[in-house]
Design a protein around this motif. Structure first.
Motif, PDB file in Angstrom:
ATOM      1  N   THR A 198       9.841   5.223 -32.438  1.00  0.00           N
ATOM      2  CA  THR A 198      10.811   3.869 -32.615  1.00  0.00           C
ATOM      3  C   THR A 198      12.099   4.673 -31.777  1.00  0.00           C
ATOM      4  N   ASP A 199      12.521   5.889 -31.960  1.00  0.00           N
ATOM      5  CA  ASP A 199      13.926   6.185 -31.220  1.00  0.00           C
ATOM      6  C   ASP A 199      13.788   5.906 -29.806  1.00  0.00           C
ATOM      7  N   GLN A 200      12.435   6.515 -29.197  1.00  0.00           N
ATOM      8  CA  GLN A 200      12.353   6.337 -27.667  1.00  0.00           C
ATOM      9  C   GLN A 200      12.059   5.005 -27.573  1.00  0.00           C
ATOM     10  N   TYR A 201      11.538   4.158 -28.105  1.00  0.00           N
ATOM     11  CA  TYR A 201      11.568   2.671 -28.038  1.00  0.00           C
ATOM     12  C   TYR A 201      12.990   2.074 -27.900  1.00  0.00           C
ATOM     13  N   ASN A 202      13.680   2.283 -28.774  1.00  0.00           N
ATOM     14  CA  ASN A 202      15.150   1.991 -28.682  1.00  0.00           C
ATOM     15  C   ASN A 202      15.800   2.026 -27.413  1.00  0.00           C
ATOM     16  N   ARG A 203      16.024   3.526 -27.272  1.00  0.00           N
ATOM     17  CA  ARG A 203      16.681   3.733 -25.774  1.00  0.00           C
ATOM     18  C   ARG A 203      16.021   3.176 -24.753  1.00  0.00           C
ATOM     19  N   VAL A 204      14.789   2.860 -24.532  1.00  0.00           N
ATOM     20  CA  VAL A 204      14.253   2.307 -23.663  1.00  0.00           C
ATOM     21  C   VAL A 204      14.597   0.791 -23.546  1.00  0.00           C
ATOM     22  N   CYS A 205      14.717   0.226 -24.682  1.00  0.00           N
ATOM     23  CA  CYS A 205      15.076  -1.175 -24.926  1.00  0.00           C
ATOM     24  C   CYS A 205      16.561  -1.617 -24.625  1.00  0.00           C
ATOM     25  N   MET A 248      16.449  -1.428 -20.712  1.00  0.00           N
ATOM     26  CA  MET A 248      16.015  -2.872 -20.135  1.00  0.00           C
ATOM     27  C   MET A 248      16.834  -3.790 -20.445  1.00  0.00           C
ATOM     28  N   GLU A 249      17.624  -3.946 -21.704  1.00  0.00           N
ATOM     29  CA  GLU A 249      18.670  -4.887 -21.795  1.00  0.00           C
ATOM     30  C   GLU A 249      19.556  -4.927 -20.573  1.00  0.00           C
ATOM     31  N   GLN A 250      20.157  -3.576 -20.216  1.00  0.00           N
ATOM     32  CA  GLN A 250      21.236  -3.514 -19.449  1.00  0.00           C
ATOM     33  C   GLN A 250      20.787  -4.029 -17.979  1.00  0.00           C
ATOM     34  N   ILE A 251      19.770  -3.635 -17.669  1.00  0.00           N
ATOM     35  CA  ILE A 251      19.241  -3.945 -16.376  1.00  0.00           C
ATOM     36  C   ILE A 251      18.946  -5.324 -16.251  1.00  0.00           C
ATOM     37  N   ARG A 252      18.176  -6.045 -17.227  1.00  0.00           N
ATOM     38  CA  ARG A 252      18.270  -7.539 -17.284  1.00  0.00           C
ATOM     39  C   ARG A 252      19.303  -8.241 -17.205  1.00  0.00           C
ATOM     40  N   ASN A 253      20.552  -7.739 -17.800  1.00  0.00           N
ATOM     41  CA  ASN A 253      21.849  -8.230 -17.614  1.00  0.00           C
ATOM     42  C   ASN A 253      22.317  -8.157 -16.343  1.00  0.00           C
ATOM     43  N   SER A 254      21.900  -7.241 -15.428  1.00  0.00           N
ATOM     44  CA  SER A 254      22.671  -7.188 -14.150  1.00  0.00           C
ATOM     45  C   SER A 254      22.161  -8.032 -13.117  1.00  0.00           C
ATOM     46  N   VAL A 266       5.790  -2.701 -24.405  1.00  0.00           N
ATOM     47  CA  VAL A 266       6.023  -3.261 -25.848  1.00  0.00           C
ATOM     48  C   VAL A 266       7.237  -4.323 -26.114  1.00  0.00           C
ATOM     49  N   TYR A 267       8.398  -3.859 -25.180  1.00  0.00           N
ATOM     50  CA  TYR A 267       9.506  -4.711 -24.963  1.00  0.00           C
ATOM     51  C   TYR A 267       9.164  -6.324 -24.291  1.00  0.00           C
ATOM     52  N   ALA A 268       8.179  -5.902 -23.425  1.00  0.00           N
ATOM     53  CA  ALA A 268       8.017  -7.172 -22.598  1.00  0.00           C
ATOM     54  C   ALA A 268       6.759  -7.981 -23.462  1.00  0.00           C
ATOM     55  N   GLN A 269       6.440  -7.588 -24.544  1.00  0.00           N
ATOM     56  CA  GLN A 269       5.546  -8.151 -25.520  1.00  0.00           C
ATOM     57  C   GLN A 269       4.054  -8.378 -24.969  1.00  0.00           C
ATOM     58  N   GLU A 270       3.617  -7.157 -24.072  1.00  0.00           N
ATOM     59  CA  GLU A 270       2.227  -7.182 -23.629  1.00  0.00           C
ATOM     60  C   GLU A 270       1.416  -6.883 -24.779  1.00  0.00           C
ATOM     61  N   TYR A 271       1.804  -6.131 -25.822  1.00  0.00           N
ATOM     62  CA  TYR A 271       1.117  -5.699 -27.034  1.00  0.00           C
ATOM     63  C   TYR A 271       2.210  -5.087 -28.132  1.00  0.00           C
ATOM     64  N   ALA A 272       1.666  -5.112 -29.427  1.00  0.00           N
ATOM     65  CA  ALA A 272       2.671  -4.668 -30.518  1.00  0.00           C
ATOM     66  C   ALA A 272       2.455  -3.076 -30.310  1.00  0.00           C
ATOM     67  N   MET A 273       3.739  -2.728 -30.947  1.00  0.00           N
ATOM     68  CA  MET A 273       3.915  -1.242 -30.916  1.00  0.00           C
ATOM     69  C   MET A 273       2.864  -0.373 -31.305  1.00  0.00           C
ATOM     70  N   GLU A 274       2.344  -1.043 -32.394  1.00  0.00           N
ATOM     71  CA  GLU A 274       1.084  -0.247 -33.063  1.00  0.00           C
ATOM     72  C   GLU A 274       0.105   0.280 -32.208  1.00  0.00           C
ATOM     73  N   ALA A 275      -0.172  -0.498 -31.177  1.00  0.00           N
ATOM     74  CA  ALA A 275      -1.253  -0.117 -30.036  1.00  0.00           C
ATOM     75  C   ALA A 275      -0.908   0.332 -29.041  1.00  0.00           C
ATOM     76  N   ALA A 276       0.386   1.010 -29.090  1.00  0.00           N
ATOM     77  CA  ALA A 276       0.963   1.767 -27.780  1.00  0.00           C
ATOM     78  C   ALA A 276       0.146   2.732 -27.255  1.00  0.00           C
ATOM     79  N   PHE A 277      -0.382   3.706 -28.040  1.00  0.00           N
ATOM     80  CA  PHE A 277      -0.952   4.902 -27.586  1.00  0.00           C
ATOM     81  C   PHE A 277      -2.572   4.451 -26.936  1.00  0.00           C
ATOM     82  N   SER A 278      -2.587   3.157 -27.179  1.00  0.00           N
ATOM     83  CA  SER A 278      -3.860   2.745 -26.396  1.00  0.00           C
ATOM     84  C   SER A 278      -3.736   2.265 -24.988  1.00  0.00           C
TER      85      SER A 278
END
Length: 176
Positions: free
Chosen positions: A116-123, A126-132, A151-163
Motif C-alpha cells: 500500500t505504501d508503494q501504491y500510494n507513491r506510484v499514485c 501518476m496524478e502529477q503526470i496526469r495533471n501535466s 491498479v490505479y488505472a482500474q485494470e484489476y483490484a489491488m488484491e490481484a496485483a501479484f497475479s
C-alpha cells in the motif's frame, strides 16, 4: 493521455531472492532483450520520459535512446528493508514473513514498506503526470510499480496485483 510503462530487462539475481530497491546487475542477455524493447518503442514520440533511478531501469532507458529521462524516486521497486537480497527460504522461519504473506497489502516490511505504501507513491507520481497534460509518456520502471499503475488505472483490484506482474522487458500501455 498515454502511458507506456516498460519493465527493466532480466536481473542477475538467483530466483527466490527479494532484491526490491537493491541496485542489482542485469543478465548477459541485456542487449538482446533491450533491442526488442527499443524496437517496440521506436514509433513513439513521447512528451516526457521518466525512469526509476535504479541502474536496471536507467541502463535500459539510455539504451533505448532516452538520455534526458527524468529520474523519479517514486518509481523505485518495493522497499524490502531488512529483507533486501535475502531469499524466501532464508526467511521461511521468520514469523514476520508469515505476517507479510497473510497481509501483504498492509504489512510494512521490517525497515521497508508495505504494498500500500508503494501504491500510494506510484499514485502520487501518476496524478502529477496526469495533471501535466502530457499526451504521451514513457516510464522505465519495475514490476511492482507497473502493477501499482495498473491498479490505479482500474485494470484489476489491488488484491490481484501479484497475479499480474509484467515480464522483464514488457511494455504496458495505459490510457486515461
Amino acid at each position: 493521455m498515454e502511458f507506456y510503462f516498460i519493465r527493466h530487462t532480466a536481473v542477475d539475481v538467483p530466483p527466490g531472492y527479494m532484491y526490491g530497491q537493491t541496485d542489482v546487475g542485469l543478465k548477459e542477455t541485456f542487449e538482446e532483450e533491450a533491442e526488442k524493447v527499443k524496437e517496440m518503442l521506436s514509433s513513439l514520440t513521447p512528451d516526457a520520459v521518466y525512469t526509476s533511478p535504479l541502474s536496471r531501469c536507467t541502463r535500459l532507458c539510455r539504451y533505448c535512446g532516452y538520455t534526458a529521462a527524468i529520474p523519479d524516486d517514486r518509481l523505485k521497486e518495493l522497499n524490502f528493508g531488512e529483507w533486501e537480497m535475502r531469499s524466501f527460504q532464508e526467511l521461511s522461519g521468520d514469523s514476520r514473513c508469515e505476517q507479510w504473506f497473510a497481509d501483504w497489502l498492509h504489512f510494512r516490511l521490517p525497515g521497508g514498506e508495505s504494498f500500500t505504501d508503494q501504491y500510494n507513491r506510484v499514485c502520487a507520481f501518476m496524478e502529477q503526470i496526469r495533471n501535466s497534460r502530457a499526451g504521451q509518456v514513457i516510464v522505465f520502471a519495475h514490476g511492482g510499480v507497473i502493477t501499482c499503475a495498473r491498479v490505479y488505472a482500474q485494470e484489476y483490484a489491488m488484491e490481484a496485483a501479484f497475479s499480474h506482474i509484467p515480464a522483464y522487458g514488457e511494455v504496458v500501455k495505459l490510457c486515461f
